[in-house]
Scaffold this motif. Sequence first.
Motif, PDB file in Angstrom:
ATOM      1  N   THR A 100      61.632  47.854  44.026  1.00  5.39           N
ATOM      2  CA  THR A 100      61.417  49.013  43.147  1.00  5.39           C
ATOM      3  C   THR A 100      62.343  50.160  43.536  1.00  5.39           C
ATOM      4  O   THR A 100      62.935  50.817  42.669  1.00  5.39           O
ATOM      5  CB  THR A 100      59.956  49.472  43.218  1.00  5.39           C
ATOM      6  OG1 THR A 100      59.095  48.389  42.833  1.00  5.39           O
ATOM      7  CG2 THR A 100      59.705  50.661  42.309  1.00  5.39           C
ATOM      8  N   SER A 101      62.488  50.381  44.840  1.00  6.79           N
ATOM      9  CA  SER A 101      63.365  51.442  45.332  1.00  6.79           C
ATOM     10  C   SER A 101      64.818  51.180  44.928  1.00  6.79           C
ATOM     11  O   SER A 101      65.545  52.106  44.536  1.00  6.79           O
ATOM     12  CB  SER A 101      63.249  51.547  46.849  1.00  6.79           C
ATOM     13  OG  SER A 101      64.158  52.503  47.364  1.00  6.79           O
ATOM     14  N   GLN A 103      65.839  49.483  42.298  1.00  3.13           N
ATOM     15  CA  GLN A 103      65.972  49.712  40.860  1.00  3.13           C
ATOM     16  C   GLN A 103      66.036  51.207  40.538  1.00  3.13           C
ATOM     17  O   GLN A 103      66.817  51.640  39.682  1.00  3.13           O
ATOM     18  CB  GLN A 103      64.787  49.079  40.131  1.00  3.13           C
ATOM     19  CG  GLN A 103      64.789  47.545  40.173  1.00  3.13           C
ATOM     20  CD  GLN A 103      63.589  46.958  39.469  1.00  3.13           C
ATOM     21  OE1 GLN A 103      62.442  47.243  39.826  1.00  3.13           O
ATOM     22  NE2 GLN A 103      63.839  46.156  38.466  1.00  3.13           N
ATOM     23  N   GLU A 104      65.237  51.997  41.237  1.00  2.00           N
ATOM     24  CA  GLU A 104      65.259  53.439  41.018  1.00  2.00           C
ATOM     25  C   GLU A 104      66.584  54.037  41.473  1.00  2.00           C
ATOM     26  O   GLU A 104      67.160  54.900  40.791  1.00  2.00           O
ATOM     27  CB  GLU A 104      64.096  54.091  41.769  1.00  2.00           C
ATOM     28  CG  GLU A 104      62.731  53.726  41.193  1.00  2.00           C
ATOM     29  CD  GLU A 104      61.578  54.193  42.069  1.00  2.00           C
ATOM     30  OE1 GLU A 104      61.847  54.612  43.226  1.00  2.00           O
ATOM     31  OE2 GLU A 104      60.424  54.145  41.607  1.00  2.00           O
ATOM     32  N   GLY A 105      67.080  53.571  42.623  1.00  2.09           N
ATOM     33  CA  GLY A 105      68.366  54.054  43.116  1.00  2.09           C
ATOM     34  C   GLY A 105      69.509  53.670  42.196  1.00  2.09           C
ATOM     35  O   GLY A 105      70.452  54.445  41.992  1.00  2.09           O
ATOM     36  N   ALA A 107      69.267  53.168  38.921  1.00  2.00           N
ATOM     37  CA  ALA A 107      69.169  54.001  37.720  1.00  2.00           C
ATOM     38  C   ALA A 107      69.775  55.379  37.973  1.00  2.00           C
ATOM     39  O   ALA A 107      70.493  55.920  37.116  1.00  2.00           O
ATOM     40  CB  ALA A 107      67.704  54.127  37.295  1.00  2.00           C
ATOM     41  N   SER A 108      69.529  55.940  39.147  1.00  2.00           N
ATOM     42  CA  SER A 108      70.101  57.245  39.490  1.00  2.00           C
ATOM     43  C   SER A 108      71.624  57.170  39.594  1.00  2.00           C
ATOM     44  O   SER A 108      72.345  58.063  39.138  1.00  2.00           O
ATOM     45  CB  SER A 108      69.516  57.747  40.816  1.00  2.00           C
ATOM     46  OG  SER A 108      68.130  57.966  40.708  1.00  2.00           O
ATOM     47  N   GLN A 170      73.963  50.615  45.526  1.00  2.00           N
ATOM     48  CA  GLN A 170      73.210  49.977  44.439  1.00  2.00           C
ATOM     49  C   GLN A 170      74.136  49.523  43.304  1.00  2.00           C
ATOM     50  O   GLN A 170      73.899  48.490  42.676  1.00  2.00           O
ATOM     51  CB  GLN A 170      72.147  50.933  43.884  1.00  2.00           C
ATOM     52  CG  GLN A 170      71.061  51.301  44.890  1.00  2.00           C
ATOM     53  CD  GLN A 170      71.362  52.598  45.628  1.00  2.00           C
ATOM     54  OE1 GLN A 170      72.533  52.988  45.765  1.00  2.00           O
ATOM     55  NE2 GLN A 170      70.323  53.268  46.098  1.00  2.00           N
TER      56      GLN A 170
END
Length: 422
Positions: A100-101, A103-105, A107-108, A170
């Motif tokens: 999850t981390s 994927q969030e990174g 996206a950022s 990422q």
Amino acid sequence: MSNVQKFNASREAAMRRLAEFLPRSGRAYAERRNYDFGAGKHTAVSQLSPYIRHRLILEEEVIAAVLTQFAPSSAEKFIQEVFWRTYWKGWLEQRPGVWTSYQEGLASAVSLLSTDGSMAETYERASSGKTGIEAFDEWAIELINTGYMHNHARMWFASIWIFTLKLPWQLGADFFYRHLLDGDPASNTLSWRWVGGLHTRGKTYLARPSNIQKYTNGRFKPQGLAGTTPPLELDDVPPMISISPRKNIASDVPFVLLVTEEDMVLESLVTTSPRAIIGVQLTHLRSTFEVSPNVSSFIADALVDTVMRAKAHFKVPQAEMIPSADMQEVITVLKANDCKTLVTAYAALGPVAAWLERLEDNMRLHGMKLVKLRRDYDEKCWPHAKKGFFPFKENIPGFLKHIETDRMESILAEYSSEPRLL
């Protein structure tokens, strides 16, 4: 010409490649595995990873085949490489927050590309092989053209991406995941974290020109690489969770069998015949960017091969691919076959697992059930991936006791006795 044609997407091709590699899986592999001789010349390694990743051939089959030729001590290096993939999957399965981390990174980082012109330009040059950095550009082009990159080159590439080009890791992991035929959520994500000093806290990987020169057989000695690799900013690793209990299916329950790109030897996993077989391709879920046509084509062909093999094995009249990610079509097939149960192979953490969760919720609304079968191999190995690889490695002798070599000898004889296609 693209070398991707070498990776014929079928179980037969996987078994023939294994049979061809076996004589080199012992000392020869240990001595030469770190050498990258260039595109189309990766003869020192097995190049089985696209097949193992999608389980067109199983990890225990590969290990059993090696053990028909060598003692565990003689093939230790290769056997460990197979277990590295198992370790990564078990480690991430117990830490879903890391996925999850990531994927969030990601996206950022993708968002930054639209506002940071300098980073966007560097990213474009890096992901198209136009940085001007010797070796790095050739590796990028090889990956784009063939869907493959030598494991040692992947480490160098990731190090240069992170520490020399100073791009978000990422984005590099996503670039690999979209282009590698063996792209895997666990192996790929955690390997990039390892290079950046996030997996083994503070321990980074430095791409050194002298090391690259040695292991590319003198082809490259890139200049201007980062001389230091300060660890990336540490993130908080979420606490471990327990692996979900394994599910089974009663022998008298009518069901439809679902094939995904996560496991393609279902004839060794499912013990009773389904009423119908369907396959679905979910490759596009890997990224918000376009997934390489090489990857999409390889998986599409592998799925068709798997569905047809399963149809012949289980002797069922209906076996077909359904429109990509069409959950309603799954429901329609179940109803047409008077079934309320869908059976599939367990998918480790990643886009396919997430899609299956959504499918399960959808099926529940129709009074239907999804059963995800997990293999004994994963059940035995994954729980031991709690810390680093070296504590996990201590369990390998115990894992090997459960590997059956007799059955593999007969399978190999079938593929070794005919002209090889690869």
